[in-house]
Write a protein that holds these residues in place. Structure first.
Motif, short mmCIF file in Angstrom:
data_model
loop_
_atom_site.label_atom_id
_atom_site.label_comp_id
_atom_site.label_asym_id
_atom_site.label_seq_id
_atom_site.Cartn_x
_atom_site.Cartn_y
_atom_site.Cartn_z
N ASP A 10 -14.15 53.18 -21.39
CA ASP A 10 -14.11 53.86 -22.68
C ASP A 10 -12.69 54.24 -23.09
O ASP A 10 -12.42 55.34 -23.56
N VAL A 11 -11.76 53.31 -22.86
CA VAL A 11 -10.38 53.55 -23.26
C VAL A 11 -9.92 52.40 -24.14
O VAL A 11 -10.47 51.31 -24.12
N LYS A 12 -8.90 52.66 -24.93
CA LYS A 12 -8.27 51.61 -25.72
C LYS A 12 -6.80 51.59 -25.32
O LYS A 12 -6.09 52.57 -25.52
N VAL A 13 -6.38 50.51 -24.70
CA VAL A 13 -5.03 50.40 -24.19
C VAL A 13 -4.33 49.24 -24.88
O VAL A 13 -4.89 48.16 -25.02
N ALA A 14 -3.11 49.46 -25.30
CA ALA A 14 -2.31 48.38 -25.87
C ALA A 14 -0.88 48.56 -25.37
O ALA A 14 -0.16 49.45 -25.81
N GLU A 15 -0.49 47.73 -24.40
CA GLU A 15 0.87 47.80 -23.87
C GLU A 15 1.83 47.21 -24.90
O GLU A 15 1.60 46.12 -25.44
N ASN A 16 2.90 47.93 -25.17
CA ASN A 16 3.81 47.52 -26.24
C ASN A 16 4.80 46.44 -25.80
O ASN A 16 5.32 45.70 -26.63
N SER A 17 5.07 46.37 -24.52
CA SER A 17 6.09 45.42 -24.06
C SER A 17 5.58 44.62 -22.87
O SER A 17 4.67 45.04 -22.15
N PHE A 18 6.20 43.47 -22.67
CA PHE A 18 5.86 42.64 -21.52
C PHE A 18 6.44 43.26 -20.25
O PHE A 18 7.49 43.90 -20.28
N HIS A 19 5.73 43.08 -19.14
CA HIS A 19 6.21 43.58 -17.86
C HIS A 19 5.71 42.65 -16.77
O HIS A 19 4.90 41.75 -17.01
N GLN A 20 6.17 42.87 -15.56
CA GLN A 20 5.73 42.06 -14.43
C GLN A 20 5.70 42.92 -13.17
O GLN A 20 6.36 43.96 -13.09
N HIS A 21 4.91 42.49 -12.19
CA HIS A 21 4.83 43.18 -10.91
C HIS A 21 5.43 42.25 -9.86
O HIS A 21 4.82 41.24 -9.50
N ASP A 22 6.62 42.57 -9.39
CA ASP A 22 7.31 41.67 -8.47
C ASP A 22 6.77 41.72 -7.05
O ASP A 22 6.96 40.77 -6.29
N ASP A 23 6.11 42.82 -6.69
CA ASP A 23 5.70 42.99 -5.30
C ASP A 23 4.19 42.95 -5.10
O ASP A 23 3.69 43.25 -4.01
N LYS A 24 3.42 42.60 -6.14
CA LYS A 24 1.96 42.59 -5.99
C LYS A 24 1.32 41.66 -7.01
O LYS A 24 1.87 41.41 -8.08
N VAL A 25 0.16 41.14 -6.63
CA VAL A 25 -0.65 40.35 -7.56
C VAL A 25 -1.68 41.28 -8.19
O VAL A 25 -2.02 42.33 -7.63
N GLN A 26 -2.18 40.88 -9.34
CA GLN A 26 -3.13 41.72 -10.09
C GLN A 26 -4.34 40.90 -10.49
O GLN A 26 -4.21 39.73 -10.87
N LEU A 27 -5.52 41.50 -10.37
CA LEU A 27 -6.75 40.89 -10.86
C LEU A 27 -7.41 41.87 -11.82
O LEU A 27 -7.40 43.08 -11.58
N VAL A 28 -7.97 41.35 -12.90
CA VAL A 28 -8.65 42.17 -13.90
C VAL A 28 -10.07 41.64 -14.05
O VAL A 28 -10.27 40.47 -14.40
N TYR A 29 -11.06 42.50 -13.76
CA TYR A 29 -12.48 42.12 -13.91
C TYR A 29 -13.09 42.93 -15.05
O TYR A 29 -12.93 44.15 -15.11
N ILE A 30 -13.82 42.25 -15.94
CA ILE A 30 -14.41 42.90 -17.10
C ILE A 30 -15.89 43.19 -16.82
O ILE A 30 -16.69 42.27 -16.67
N HIS A 31 -16.24 44.47 -16.74
CA HIS A 31 -17.64 44.86 -16.59
C HIS A 31 -18.37 44.70 -17.92
O HIS A 31 -19.48 44.18 -17.99
N VAL A 72 -9.19 47.05 -12.37
CA VAL A 72 -7.90 46.44 -12.04
C VAL A 72 -7.73 46.50 -10.53
O VAL A 72 -7.92 47.56 -9.92
N LEU A 73 -7.41 45.36 -9.93
CA LEU A 73 -7.21 45.30 -8.50
C LEU A 73 -5.80 44.79 -8.22
O LEU A 73 -5.35 43.83 -8.85
N PHE A 74 -5.11 45.44 -7.28
CA PHE A 74 -3.78 45.01 -6.86
C PHE A 74 -3.80 44.69 -5.37
O PHE A 74 -4.55 45.29 -4.60
N SER A 75 -2.94 43.75 -4.99
CA SER A 75 -2.82 43.41 -3.58
C SER A 75 -1.43 42.82 -3.34
O SER A 75 -0.81 42.27 -4.26
N ALA A 76 -0.96 42.95 -2.11
CA ALA A 76 0.28 42.26 -1.73
C ALA A 76 0.03 40.76 -1.83
O ALA A 76 -1.06 40.28 -1.51
N PRO A 77 1.02 39.98 -2.27
CA PRO A 77 0.82 38.54 -2.44
C PRO A 77 0.33 37.82 -1.18
O PRO A 77 -0.46 36.88 -1.27
N ASN A 78 0.76 38.28 -0.01
CA ASN A 78 0.37 37.58 1.22
C ASN A 78 -1.02 37.96 1.71
O ASN A 78 -1.50 37.42 2.71
N GLU A 79 -1.70 38.87 1.02
CA GLU A 79 -3.03 39.30 1.42
C GLU A 79 -4.14 38.43 0.81
O GLU A 79 -5.28 38.47 1.26
#
Length: 239
Positions: A10-31, A72-79
């Protein structure tokens, strides 16, 4: 780092700028609902029951439409396996969907809330996934006038939903809206609507919901009509 999970609803999120995660991978699952994941060159819709992979070091921007529930799920790349060097969709199976539904139903917002054995199974299931063809990719940014249609269609998928219901709120005629869908997604609204409805059907099917209930929820007048379309979709997608 361990697998990290965060449930948002129940949130509305809009990130204004591009970004990256150098030390982790990200997964997004939509319920339920829809997220728009953008790169510098294109935008991808992630809808009910879909899982997106965002590798480390890849620039992206996330927009979450109103009333969407997502994990949102985060993990180290080697995991986890390196599914791709680019953002992409991943397949999901019944056990993965059931685990995510369990997390959603009892509102396990943080990874510390998830029992260790569930977390181990979740990580194991993610490791067994593979890349999935993504049918909701748009070149460049998605026209903002289409967002009310996309939001309604993804929050409550219905095969009877018509563009005529949105001409006033979007400030465009049915023909214009359909041209906009064609331009953004290289397919007409009817085609995109069918795919989103079928993805919801897949999600409900993997949760063990009877087909009769699924058909009614998605706007079909009969089980036979739904079954014909659903089975064809499964064959075409080789699911």
């Amino acid at each position: 780092m361990p697998l990290y999970h965060h449930l948002r609803t129940d949130v509305k999120v809009a990130e204004n700028s591009f970004h990256q995660h150098d030390d982790k991978v990200q997964l997004v699952y939509i319920h339920s609902g829809c997220c728009i994941i953008s790169s510098r060159s294109d935008s991808t819709l992630a809808v009910n029951g879909q899982l997106l992979w965002i590798p480390a070091g890849v620039e992206h921007r996330l927009e979450v439409l109103k009333s969407t529930t997502f994990s949102v799920l985060f993990s180290a790349p080697n995991e986890l396996p390196m599914f791709s060097n680019n953002m992409c969709g991943l397949t999901v199976n019944g056990l993965f969907v059931s685990l995510m539904e369990y997390i959603n139903e009892i509102e396990l917002t943080e990874v510390d809330d998830i029992p260790a054995h569930y977390l181990a199974v979740l990580k194991d299931q993610i490791s067994q996934l593979s890349i999935k063809e993504q049918g909701y990719k748009a070149t460049g940014e998605i026209d903002r006038r289409l967002l009310p249609v996309i939001q309604s269609l993804t929050l409550k998928p219905d095969i009877k939903l018509s563009l005529e219901d949105f001409t006033e709120s979007c400030g465009a005629s049915t023909r214009t809206l359909n041209r906009m869908f064609q331009k953004c997604f290289e397919q007409p609204f009817r085609s995109l609507r069918l795919q989103i409805v079928m993805e919801k059907a897949l999600q409900l099917n993997r949760q063990g919901i009877p087909h009769t209930e699924v058909a009614l929820e998605l706007g079909y007048n009969s089980l036979s009509a739904f079954s014909t379309v659903f089975n064809k979709y499964l064959r075409d997608k080789k699911i």
